[in-house]
Write an enzyme that holds these catalytic residues in place. Structure first.
Site, PDB file in Angstrom:
ATOM      1  N   GLU A   1       0.330  -5.014  -9.704  1.00 27.12           N
ATOM      2  CA  GLU A   1      -1.112  -5.186  -8.785  1.00 27.12           C
ATOM      3  C   GLU A   1      -1.534  -3.703  -8.715  1.00 27.12           C
ATOM      4  O   GLU A   1      -1.041  -2.673  -8.783  1.00 27.12           O
ATOM      5  CB  GLU A   1      -0.622  -5.859  -7.363  1.00 27.12           C
ATOM      6  CG  GLU A   1       0.158  -5.118  -6.631  1.00 27.12           C
ATOM      7  CD  GLU A   1       0.544  -5.680  -5.233  1.00 27.12           C
ATOM      8  OE1 GLU A   1       0.861  -5.038  -4.316  1.00 27.12           O
ATOM      9  OE2 GLU A   1       0.509  -6.959  -5.155  1.00 27.12           O
TER      10      GLU A   1
ATOM     11  N   HIS B   1      -0.877  -6.756   0.609  1.00 27.75           N
ATOM     12  CA  HIS B   1       0.494  -5.813   0.625  1.00 27.75           C
ATOM     13  C   HIS B   1       0.244  -4.283   0.997  1.00 27.75           C
ATOM     14  O   HIS B   1      -0.859  -3.767   0.986  1.00 27.75           O
ATOM     15  CB  HIS B   1       0.906  -5.814  -0.775  1.00 27.75           C
ATOM     16  CG  HIS B   1       1.646  -7.099  -1.073  1.00 27.75           C
ATOM     17  ND1 HIS B   1       1.758  -7.547  -2.573  1.00 27.75           N
ATOM     18  CD2 HIS B   1       2.139  -8.112  -0.731  1.00 27.75           C
ATOM     19  CE1 HIS B   1       2.062  -8.891  -2.573  1.00 27.75           C
ATOM     20  NE2 HIS B   1       2.375  -9.178  -1.273  1.00 27.75           N
TER      21      HIS B   1
END
Length: 1174
Positions: free
Chosen positions: A777, A819
């Site tokens: 990511e 996150h």
């Protein structure tokens, strides 16, 4: 995100207070004392309230002038000093943007601030309103005294960058600065190290003061949990005859670790307390506290009212709620469950060229409650439908999400459904279409409820489950047709067909026969319900372990923390995988006594020990080599270090906690590396090795584990950051390949204990693993290590890779995704750059995430064709033993209830009294009478009725200490008994002779009235039956000396009750009885009784049958019991307060009737009397 930027004002205050106070080793301080002298703290902060921008210009201008006038009073040095003024809003390169005023007097500064306050400016293509300013003294200095220093952190340590050429034109710092790396857990740098590493181009005369300053700056950086600290320019004035060299930090940018607030928060606050910055202490504020540190939004991204509200909700819950408004006029709105899932939905929208229409980034996860999801959904729907002019193309709401691990999907959908119903008309007016996709616990019920809502709401709602690719609803919503890239199923022999509700299939049966060896086939006798496992000490202890295969079918673990639900999930997984022994050997819980806890092994029960210390557990179970640590973010550092003490045995640790401070996480991963211990996490859901071992809640509920075929090994191993997306990979791989061989979620924090490359190298060396999958990511650079390994041939197996977060480039301002590590700090960290690098290195990278299933299927089929993978027949699907409570929640079983309650419900988010929310009880001020009406009569009574009930409670509260109930209470209290015992002693006297007259009077008077007896007929009939008329008569009061209590409630009833026929009848009876004796009046018991009958019959709240039933079952007596309890408690407290001793009744108040007695009031016996009479 844990690293949060702070204002320059706050950063300088932290330095000003702590530079000379932060702990620093003696080896880093000059033996002759500190060379650095802290300059006086002179900082002025101006915060403009932009709400005044919506008012008249003159009002806003006056607001600014008032602030500046106040500043003059509190910072007198402004009037006598040359000044620097600048915006303090995280704006980079302010000088080059013309947002810097130098060498100005106070009058000039006032004018400059007045001109810029509330003004919109554009910096680096980002527009924002100037509203916060920093004012400080101007420090004249030559250009050759400007230096540059920056401290930042990476996975391996802290980096101190220094160059002797600072200032506005510092240039490429990475290329020109000298660098000193302080490795994690390394010793604090000495003076000599700092001097030789950083000051080679600095005049010798300034070395001492700079070494001292840098050492102290680094000490503050460490102690206050900074993650980034840059000073440019750092001015070091040359020594003069009057003073030695002086250090001034002019411009500063800093970030601190927000997750470390529980450690450093008090220090952040104290440094900024009024008394420490030269300001007066506000009334009511302590002298040892300060304001909490503020984390401003990036320039141009000021929090809206709605974003601030969701942020506040998020701060008050253990769940995660995130909302960022990207374009309030956009037509595409999202409400996505899961941090990773929220990113892939944004990516999918951007991939279709619709990023400009994306209105928000919204994410909820971590099992929010129904009420929290309601508030979250309501906020988004309000924003979505606020525009007075509907969008010509209508609007789209995507309620998406991955496959949840433990969140009850149906429960969260209840909150969303409440909000949708509330906004029904606005949704219709704005032509909103809703697309839902979700999986996880109870998802079938959640999707069913959303589908039914669509049928009744008048709004199009399309609903999809985990059989649909996670982002497939995006093209359906935006283009009206599917992508054409649906999951390519991998048909395997023996695959079972299900009804769509896997738990129902497991419970009620399907075409799949029960596995051989399963224990779920027949009911168990009582003696067979327990299963006991032999200790594995001699079998497994001391055996070696392949470092590339940390998890096998024999791996056993400790669970650190009291997590019975997680343990049961792991044992259920073990059972369907046909493990011989449970994967959990014991739990470790330091906060309770050692005991055993009962769990299920299939349909049988077994016992697992709970230890208070890890030492005990390790001694008892030497074969255990894995710990799943559920300690909180506050204690996980210490508990993990405790686990490290047993590193010769414990070789794998999974850290579940989110919010671990970055410095602590780096210290743990460094120590783990030294001890050769594998760390998974922090902020991880864990990992899974199908058929062998499951970490914690990985894989979700058992129905998802079975549907994703995680009960047996496949050929594909994956590593991901996101736990929710791990479930999606399990699902995708089960549909496109022969399934998962092993899967690991390394965690979403910036510094996970193990990285992508650590696990991919393990998979590469495992011959049973044939394909590798990497789901990275945006943020971080760990993917580049994978690129290098592919390039140099270290990894030779096929690597299918994709990095989510490609949408980030579409946003004008910085967006923090779900996150903590999902934020690019450089171009190298963007998802696009990493995808390009992986593709160039030889990885198999799809064009979009939506094409990942297709790429997986094609790669798998190619390996099958080459013979690398041999297709095996599918084993029989195991039956899942279902917990009764979960099956009941799913509506699959029913059971007669042991109790029935119709007055109160405490199961939801808010306590209900007869259907009325407790918040409404207070909001509508219904009082004690209203609460009693709800709980006793299951309905809201009129206000006069509630008032009457309260009057009854007041009237019956007490009648002095002499009555039997009060007497008993007093005697019991004086015997040293507790409140409840004393109250019960008094209440037990209530009956026909004491207190029971209320029920009796109500029954006698109402019965006579209903029989149409005249008052005289009623009196005569009672005399003939030799019965007392209950409620008539008083020992003291009479017709000429009335009982005021009766007068009060009589008058109230006559004024407020619709009708009082029973009272009128009782008063007619009183006329007859008092004609015989003056004290045979209607007493308070009788008045309350007859009035209560009138209330029940004529208030309109009850039917005649209900009114009679409430009288018959004792509600009137209940009023007396409740009211008199007030007095009994009062008597108890009175006796305790007076410290009265044990009561003994005086003998002279007792008639002793004993034969032959000659003392006191002894009475002759009957025998002696009879003898004398003869």
């Amino acid at each position: 995100m844990s690293a949060k930027a702070i204002r320059e004002y706050d950063g300088k205050l932290l330095l000003a207070f702590w530079l000379l106070r932060a702990p620093i080793p003696a080896t880093s301080v000059s033996a002759k004392g500190s060379k650095f002298v802290q300059p006086p703290t002179r900082l002025a902060h101006v915060g403009i309230d932009t709400a005044f921008l919506n008012t008249d210009k003159a009002v806003f201008a006056q607001h600014v002038q008032t602030l500046l006038n106040n500043l003059e009073q509190t910072h007198s040095w402004l009037l006598t000093t040359k000044l620097v003024a600048k915006p303090d809003q995280l704006i980079k390169r302010r000088g080059k943007s013309g947002l810097l005023l130098l060498n100005a007097d106070w009058a000039q500064v006032r004018t400059w601030i007045s001109d810029y306050a509330g003004k919109e400016v554009v910096v680096d293509n980002v527009a924002g309103v100037i509203k916060t300013f920093l004012i400080e003294p101007f420090i004249p200095h030559p250009a050759n005294t400007e230096y540059y220093i920056c401290i930042n952190s990476d996975r391996y340590g802290d980096n101190i960058l220094f160059t002797h050429e600072g200032g506005i034109d510092v240039g490429d710092v990475d290329a020109k600065a000298l660098k000193l790396q302080v490795k994690v857990n390394a010793a604090f740098p000495t003076r000599a190290t700092i001097q030789t590493s950083l000051l080679t181009h600095v005049p010798q005369a300034k070395h001492d003061i700079l070494v001292d300053f840098i050492a102290r700056l680094y000490a503050v950086y460490v102690d206050l949990h900074f993650t980034y600290l840059e000073i440019n320019p750092l001015v070091v004035l040359d020594a003069t005859a009057e003073h030695p060299p002086q250090v001034f930090y002019l411009d500063m940018a800093a970030k601190v670790d927000q997750t470390a607030e529980f450690e450093a928060g008090p220090k952040w606050a104290f440094a900024r307390a009024p008394q420490n910055i030269g300001l007066p202490i506000l009334p009511g504020k302590g002298i040892d506290v300060g304001p909490p540190l503020d984390f401003p939004a990036p320039f141009g991204r000021e929090l809206t009212k709605e974003e601030a509200y969701i942020q506040e909700l998020d701060s008050k819950t253990g769940a995660s709620l995130k909302l960022t408004i990207l374009n309030k006029d956009g037509r595409i709105w999202t409400m996505v469950a899961g941090g990773g899932a929220s990113v892939v939905y944004s990516d999918a929208i951007a991939a279709l060229g619709q990023a400009s229409e994306l209105a928000n980034y919204g994410e909820y996860s971590g099992a929010p409650t129904e009420n929290q999801t309601y508030e979250f959904a309501k906020t988004i729907l309000d924003l979505m439908t606020r525009s007075p002019v509907p969008h010509p193309l209508g609007k789209v709401l995507i309620i998406g999400g991955g496959i949840a691990n433990f969140t009850n999907v149906a429960s969260t959908f209840k909150g969303i459904a409440r909000a949708l119903i509330e906004f029904k008309q606005l949704l219709i007016a704005h032509s909103v279409r809703i697309f839902v996709r979700r999986g996880g616990p109870n998802y079938q019920e959640g999707l069913r409820s959303m589908r039914q809502l669509g049928e009744t709401l008048g709004v199009e709602i399309q609903v999809f489950g985990p059989e649909t690719h996670i982002t497939e609803i995006v093209p359906l919503a935006l283009t009206g047709k599917p992508s054409g890239l649906g999951q390519t199923g991998n048909s395997t022999p023996g695959a079972s067909l299900f009804s769509g509700n896997l738990l129902q299939d497991q419970l009620l049966g399907s075409d799949t026969p029960l596995n051989a060896g399963s224990h779920a086939s027949s009911p168990l006798s009582t003696e067979d319900r327990m299963t006991y496992f032999q200790d594995q000490n001699t079998e497994s202890a001391g055996t070696g372990r392949d470092e590339n295969t940390p998890f096998t079918a024999h791996t056993r673990s400790f669970i650190y923390g009291m997590q019975p639900r997680v343990v049961q999930g792991m044992l259920d997984f073990d059972f369907i995988c046909k493990r011989e022994t449970p994967s959990v050997a014991a739990m470790v819980y330091p906060f309770g006594g050692a005991h055993v806890q009962k769990f299920y092994w299939g349909t049988r029960e077994t016992l697992l020990p709970v230890f208070t210390s890890l030492d005990e557990a390790v001694t008892k179970f030497p074969e255990v080599d894995t710990v799943v640590n559920f300690a909180s973010c506050r204690s996980v550092y210490d508990s993990t270090r405790e686990i490290f003490k047993h590193s010769k045995q414990i070789r794998t640790i999974s850290i579940i906690a989110e919010g671990v401070p970055e410095r602590r996480a780096r210290q743990l991963l460094c120590e783990a590396k030294e001890r050769n211990v594998l760390i998974i996490g922090p902020a991880t859901v864990g990992g899974i090795k199908p058929g062998c071992f499951k970490i914690g809640a990985t894989g979700g509920m058992m129905d998802n584990i079975v549907s994703s075929k995680l009960y047996r090994p496949g050929s594909v191993a994956y590593v991901s950051k996101s736990g929710g997306m791990s479930n999606e990979l399990n699902n995708i791989l089960s549909r496109t390949t022969d399934g998962v061989y092993e899967g690991v979620s390394v965690g979403g924090d910036r510094y996970p204990g193990s990285t992508f490359i650590d696990h991919l190298l393990r998979f590469e060396k495992d011959p049973r693993c044939k394909m590798l999958v990497l789901l990275g990511e945006v943020g971080g650079v760990e993917e580049y290590k994978v690129c290098e390994a592919i390039k140099n041939g270290t990894i030779r197996k096929p690597v299918i890779a994709w990095c989510i977060g490609t949408c980030a480039k579409m946003f004008a301002t910085e967006v923090q995704f779900g996150h903590a590590g999902a934020l690019a700090h450089s171009d190298l960290e963007t998802a696009d750059a990493k995808n390009r690098a992986l593709r160039a290195a030889g990885g198999i990278v799809p064009e979009t995430f939506e094409k990942l299933p297709l790429i997986l299927s094609q790669t798998y089929q190619a390996l099958v064709k080459k013979g690398v993978i041999t297709v095996r027949s599918e084993p029989e699907t195991p039956k899942i033993p279902i917990d009764y409570s979960w099956a009941q929640e799913l509506g699959l079983v029913r059971k007669p209830a042991s109790f029935v309650s119709t007055i109160c419900d405490d199961r939801g988010q808010e306590l209900l009294y007869a259907g009325m929310r407790i918040s409404d009880v207070f909001k509508e001020e219904i009082g004690i009478g209203g609460v009693l009406s709800l709980l006793w009569f299951k309905r809201r009574l009129p206000d006069y009725a509630c008032k009457f009930i309260e009057m009854v409670l007041m009237l019956t509260a007490d009648h002095g200490p002499a009555v039997s109930g009060a007497h008993n209470t007093i005697v019991t209290a004086r015997a040293g008994k507790d409140l409840v015992s004393s109250l019960c002693a008094g209440l037990l006297t209530i009956g026909d002779r004491f207190g029971g007259a209320l029920d009796g009077a109500a029954e006698q008077f109402s019965s006579a009235y209903d029989k149409s007896l005249s008052p005289r007929e009623f009196v005569n009939s009672m005399r003939k039956q030799n019965k007392l008329i209950l409620g008539i008569g008083h020992k003291i009061k009479s017709r000429t000396n009335p009982d005021l209590r009766v007068v009060i409630i009589k008058n109230f009833a006559k004024s407020n009750f619709p009708s009082t026929p029973i009272l009128d009848y009782a008063l007619a009876v009183e006329t007859i009885t008092t004609s015989k004796k003056d004290n045979l009046i209607l007493n308070v018991d009788g008045a309350i009784g007859v009035l209560f009958v009138d209330l029940l019959r004529h208030s309109g709240a009850f039917t005649r049958e209900e009114a009679e039933e409430y009288i018959r079952i004792g509600s009137l007596n209940g009023l007396f019991v409740l009211g008199r309890s007030i007095g009994f408690i009062g008597h108890f407290l009175d006796q305790k307060r007076l410290k009265q001793g044990l009561y003994r009744h005086p003998w002279d108040d007792i008639s002793y009737i004993t034969p032959g007695g000659d003392m006191g009031r002894t009475v002759a016996s009957l025998d002696s009397i009879n003898k004398k009479s003869t």
